[in-house]
Write an enzyme that holds these catalytic residues in place. Structure first.
Site, PDB file in Angstrom:
ATOM      1  N   ARG A  28       1.037  -1.081  -0.357  1.00 61.50           N
ATOM      2  CA  ARG A  28      -0.179  -0.195  -0.115  1.00 61.50           C
ATOM      3  C   ARG A  28       0.794   1.631  -0.421  1.00 61.50           C
ATOM      4  NH1 ARG A  28      -3.821  -1.006  -2.135  1.00 61.50           N
ATOM      5  NH2 ARG A  28      -4.326   0.883  -2.205  1.00 61.50           N
ATOM      6  N   SER A 172       5.093   7.702  11.496  1.00 63.07           N
ATOM      7  CA  SER A 172       3.949   6.596  11.334  1.00 63.07           C
ATOM      8  C   SER A 172       2.871   7.725  11.215  1.00 63.07           C
ATOM      9  CB  SER A 172       3.563   6.367  12.546  1.00 63.07           C
ATOM     10  OG  SER A 172       2.485   7.323  13.258  1.00 63.07           O
ATOM     11  N   CYS A 173       1.791   7.255   9.758  1.00 64.38           N
ATOM     12  CA  CYS A 173       1.096   8.725   9.560  1.00 64.38           C
ATOM     13  C   CYS A 173      -0.252   8.607  11.112  1.00 64.38           C
ATOM     14  CB  CYS A 173      -0.190   7.446   9.522  1.00 64.38           C
ATOM     15  SG  CYS A 173      -0.668   5.822   9.995  1.00 64.38           S
ATOM     16  N   THR A 174      -0.177   8.497  12.123  1.00 56.46           N
ATOM     17  CA  THR A 174      -0.910   8.656  12.864  1.00 56.46           C
ATOM     18  C   THR A 174       0.035  10.211  13.638  1.00 56.46           C
ATOM     19  OG1 THR A 174       0.277   7.334  14.953  1.00 56.46           O
ATOM     20  CG2 THR A 174      -2.372   6.759  13.746  1.00 56.46           C
ATOM     21  N   HIS A 200      -9.437   4.469  12.890  1.00 57.34           N
ATOM     22  CA  HIS A 200      -7.486   3.441  11.519  1.00 57.34           C
ATOM     23  C   HIS A 200      -8.769   2.169  10.465  1.00 57.34           C
ATOM     24  CE1 HIS A 200      -4.355   2.811   9.420  1.00 57.34           C
ATOM     25  NE2 HIS A 200      -3.649   3.714   9.960  1.00 57.34           N
ATOM     26  N   ARG A 219      -6.019 -10.252  16.171  1.00 53.46           N
ATOM     27  CA  ARG A 219      -5.839  -9.831  14.882  1.00 53.46           C
ATOM     28  C   ARG A 219      -5.799 -11.486  14.076  1.00 53.46           C
ATOM     29  NH1 ARG A 219      -0.923  -4.644  13.847  1.00 53.46           N
ATOM     30  NH2 ARG A 219      -1.170  -4.827  15.753  1.00 53.46           N
ATOM     31  N   THR A 232      -0.613   0.220  19.945  1.00 53.96           N
ATOM     32  CA  THR A 232      -0.264   1.272  19.475  1.00 53.96           C
ATOM     33  C   THR A 232       0.766   1.863  19.629  1.00 53.96           C
ATOM     34  OG1 THR A 232      -0.538   3.427  18.140  1.00 53.96           O
ATOM     35  CG2 THR A 232      -1.614   2.799  20.043  1.00 53.96           C
ATOM     36  N   ARG A 255      -8.993  -0.328  14.921  1.00 57.37           N
ATOM     37  CA  ARG A 255      -9.211  -0.631  14.017  1.00 57.37           C
ATOM     38  C   ARG A 255     -10.827  -1.194  13.021  1.00 57.37           C
ATOM     39  NH1 ARG A 255      -4.328  -2.771  11.910  1.00 57.37           N
ATOM     40  NH2 ARG A 255      -2.668  -1.967  12.272  1.00 57.37           N
ATOM     41  N   ASN A 338      -5.134   7.645   5.644  1.00 54.04           N
ATOM     42  CA  ASN A 338      -3.315   7.087   6.277  1.00 54.04           C
ATOM     43  C   ASN A 338      -2.617   6.450   5.181  1.00 54.04           C
ATOM     44  OD1 ASN A 338      -6.573   4.944   6.638  1.00 54.04           O
ATOM     45  ND2 ASN A 338      -4.734   4.086   6.031  1.00 54.04           N
TER      46      ASN A 338
HETATM   47  N1  LIG Z   1      -1.511   1.301   4.945  1.00 54.77           N
HETATM   48  C1  LIG Z   1      -0.747   2.402   5.615  1.00 54.77           C
HETATM   49  O1  LIG Z   1      -1.633   3.357   5.799  1.00 54.77           O
HETATM   50  C2  LIG Z   1      -0.006   2.755   7.027  1.00 54.77           C
HETATM   51  C3  LIG Z   1       0.501   3.915   6.617  1.00 54.77           C
HETATM   52  C4  LIG Z   1       1.711   4.266   7.027  1.00 54.77           C
HETATM   53  C5  LIG Z   1       2.775   3.274   7.728  1.00 54.77           C
HETATM   54  N2  LIG Z   1       2.215   1.867   7.189  1.00 54.77           N
HETATM   55  C6  LIG Z   1       3.412   1.240   7.524  1.00 54.77           C
HETATM   56  O2  LIG Z   1       4.469   1.053   6.465  1.00 54.77           O
HETATM   57  C7  LIG Z   1       4.925  -0.369   6.361  1.00 54.77           C
HETATM   58  C8  LIG Z   1       3.996  -1.478   5.042  1.00 54.77           C
HETATM   59  O3  LIG Z   1       3.328  -0.887   5.030  1.00 54.77           O
HETATM   60  P1  LIG Z   1       1.750  -1.840   4.019  1.00 54.77           P
HETATM   61  O4  LIG Z   1       0.689  -1.175   4.329  1.00 54.77           O
HETATM   62  O5  LIG Z   1       1.590  -0.409   2.587  1.00 54.77           O
HETATM   63  O6  LIG Z   1       2.170  -2.811   3.891  1.00 54.77           O
HETATM   64  P2  LIG Z   1       1.759  -3.779   2.631  1.00 54.77           P
HETATM   65  O7  LIG Z   1       0.801  -3.518   2.123  1.00 54.77           O
HETATM   66  O8  LIG Z   1       1.237  -5.075   3.129  1.00 54.77           O
HETATM   67  O9  LIG Z   1       2.994  -3.534   1.831  1.00 54.77           O
HETATM   68  C9  LIG Z   1       4.034  -4.810   2.282  1.00 54.77           C
HETATM   69  C10 LIG Z   1       5.069  -4.912   1.140  1.00 54.77           C
HETATM   70  O10 LIG Z   1       6.494  -5.445   1.579  1.00 54.77           O
HETATM   71  C11 LIG Z   1       6.281  -6.722   0.911  1.00 54.77           C
HETATM   72  N3  LIG Z   1       6.857  -7.492   2.064  1.00 54.77           N
HETATM   73  C12 LIG Z   1       7.439  -8.039   2.216  1.00 54.77           C
HETATM   74  N4  LIG Z   1       8.234  -8.999   3.534  1.00 54.77           N
HETATM   75  C13 LIG Z   1       9.329  -8.013   2.352  1.00 54.77           C
HETATM   76  C14 LIG Z   1      10.822  -8.322   2.292  1.00 54.77           C
HETATM   77  N5  LIG Z   1      11.267  -8.924   3.300  1.00 54.77           N
HETATM   78  N6  LIG Z   1      11.310  -7.840   1.505  1.00 54.77           N
HETATM   79  C15 LIG Z   1      10.597  -6.710   0.009  1.00 54.77           C
HETATM   80  N7  LIG Z   1       9.219  -6.891   0.778  1.00 54.77           N
HETATM   81  C16 LIG Z   1       8.718  -7.163   1.359  1.00 54.77           C
HETATM   82  C17 LIG Z   1       4.797  -7.662   0.754  1.00 54.77           C
HETATM   83  O11 LIG Z   1       4.746  -8.454  -0.145  1.00 54.77           O
HETATM   84  P3  LIG Z   1       3.886  -9.755   0.404  1.00 54.77           P
HETATM   85  O12 LIG Z   1       2.386  -9.299   1.051  1.00 54.77           O
HETATM   86  O13 LIG Z   1       4.051 -10.983  -0.086  1.00 54.77           O
HETATM   87  O14 LIG Z   1       3.892  -9.786   2.332  1.00 54.77           O
HETATM   88  C18 LIG Z   1       3.816  -6.277   0.365  1.00 54.77           C
HETATM   89  O15 LIG Z   1       4.478  -6.604  -0.699  1.00 54.77           O
HETATM   90  C19 LIG Z   1       4.049  -0.807   7.366  1.00 54.77           C
HETATM   91  O16 LIG Z   1       5.546  -0.423   8.316  1.00 54.77           O
HETATM   92  C20 LIG Z   1       3.022   0.194   8.357  1.00 54.77           C
HETATM   93  O17 LIG Z   1       3.008   0.088   9.536  1.00 54.77           O
HETATM   94  C21 LIG Z   1       1.910   2.016   7.015  1.00 54.77           C
END
Ligand SMILES: NC(=O)c1ccc[n+]([C@@H]2O[C@H](COP(=O)([O-])OP(=O)(O)OC[C@H]3O[C@@H](n4cnc5c(N)ncnc54)[C@H](OP(=O)(O)O)[C@@H]3O)[C@@H](O)[C@H]2O)c1
Length: 360
Positions: A28, A172-174, A200, A219, A232, A255, A338
């Site tokens: 994402r 973080s976003c928050t 969230h 979860r 959190t 959530r 977010n």
């Molecule tokens: N989503 C939000 O709103 C948001 C906002 C702020 C911060 N964040 C932070 O950003 C981070 C990612 O969140 P996200 O929501 O983008 O998660 P996500 O949608 O699950 O994306 C993570 C991606 O990384 C891949 N991945 C997993 N292990 C990996 C590795 N070792 N090397 C390379 N790629 C790998 C995953 O593949 P698989 O799915 O196949 O495992 C997935 O494609 C988290 O720490 C989250 O807390 C998220």
């Protein structure tokens, strides 16, 4: 530094400088970073030249072109000779779970934007550095403040970057939503105690239907059937950025069954009498005329969360929901996308980090 001046600096530097950046993790956040950069190309001082994710190339192409939340990609996306072509620009693709298996130095990159969430300690970060990556910007707060050289909330403390840092967190976003608002209220009115509830939208660490989760029983529950309390670190994250509030901030997180856009319900006990008119006046002024105006917005319209999908601000204060009781107990509602807001801050911090970085 005034944000306006900063954005002008970035824009003027664009003509003379284009840094090379790799994305690690293309979920994402990673995809929003790439898309936001595409939409902001005129002002960006870097381009993304490589992606590493565990997914295969056809899936990466498909997930770039079609997005259930942000719509179709506003540009051409295709595959050519094992590379992803985005708007005619080629990206090298890697499929390595371990970042030290990639020759980052050979890619000639200036920065890795770590967006997988799989790396959260200094030892993790050093796996990128050992592979030749000169710098890493993490899309999450690290386990402790000692796991990075700096944690940045854009608009608040990017001026602290000296240019010698290797590992930096975008918080973080928050944290990005709350810290600008709390700093303003603390500077102008004074904060005694703060209590925040994050509301969230669902994330990819939750199942659609009940399923095993290794670390958190809650979860295991279907993301779209319940409001689910989760842990959190927002309170400690705020105190990291605003140490003057140490020991006086608490947070919890729920959530909820929506796919994007979240809100913070912020309660503050302030140090002097105030009113809804004063609080809203301060926040409206900051959003319209203050140095944070590209990061904080203000509304009193009768919005629902989906109205803020694809909104790049870190926080949108909903003044219609401000309450003051006591008259020292203040309650605020702030919206934030977010995904999109945070991805835009990743770009802002990366741009600044690269601009101040000292040659290695
Ligand atoms: N989503 C939000 O709103 C948001 C906002 C702020 C911060 N964040 C932070 O950003 C981070 C990612 O969140 P996200 O929501 O983008 O998660 P996500 O949608 O699950 O994306 C993570 C991606 O990384 C891949 N991945 C997993 N292990 C990996 C590795 N070792 N090397 C390379 N790629 C790998 C995953 O593949 P698989 O799915 O196949 O495992 C997935 O494609 C988290 O720490 C989250 O807390 C998220």
């Amino acid at each position: 530094m005034a944000i306006d001046n900063h954005l002008r600096t970035i824009t003027s530097l664009m003509a003379s400088s284009s840094y090379r950046v790799a994305l690690n993790g293309y979920g994402r956040v990673g995809r929003c970073v790439l898309r936001a950069l595409h939409e902001r190309r005129a002002e960006a001082n870097f381009e993304i030249v490589a992606l590493n994710d565990v997914a295969d190339l056809p899936s990466l192409e498909y997930l770039t072109r079609f997005d259930s939340t942000h719509g179709r990609f506003p540009g051409d996306v295709s595959i050519e000779q094992n590379r992803l072509l985005i708007g005619g620009r080629p990206l090298d693709i890697y499929r390595k779970a371990d970042p030290s298996g990639i020759d980052w130095a050979g890619l000639g990159i200036d920065l890795v934007m770590e967006c997988s969430g799989a790396f959260s300690t200094r030892a993790d970060g050093n796996r990128f550095i050992e592979g030749g990556a000169p710098r890493v910007l993490f899309s999450q707060p690290m386990v402790s403040e000692h796991d990075v050289d700096a944690t940045i909330v854009y608009g608040i403390n990017q001026g602290e970057l000296l240019g010698s840092e290797k590992l930096v967190s975008n918080a973080s976003c928050t944290t990005n939503c709350s810290v600008p608002l709390l700093k303003l209220l603390n500077d102008r009115i004074g904060l005694e105690y703060v209590s925040i509830t994050t509301i969230h939208s669902a994330m990819n660490d939750q199942p659609v239907i009940d399923a095993y989760h290794a670390e958190d029983l809650r979860r295991t529950r279907s993301a779209f059937q319940s409001i689910i309390p989760v842990s959190t670190g927002l309170d400690r994250g705020i105190e990291r950025l605003l140490p003057e509030l140490n020991g006086r901030v608490q947070a919890k997180a729920l959530r909820v069954p929506t796919v994007n856009v979240s809100a913070l319900d912020i309660t503050c006990h302030v140090t002097r009498d105030t009113s809804v008119a004063e609080i809203n006046g301060l926040l409206r002024e900051a959003a319209l005329h203050g140095p944070l105006r590209h990061l904080v917005d203000y509304t009193e319209l009768p919005h629902a969360s989906c109205d803020f999908n694809h909104d790049p601000h870190s926080a949108i204060v909903d003044g219609s929901q401000t309450r003051v009781s006591g008259p020292r107990l203040v309650n605020l509602l702030a919206w934030f996308d977010n995904e999109w807001g945070f991805a835009n801050r990743m770009i802002d911090v990366a741009s600044h980090f690269l601009r101040v970085a000292k040659p290695l």
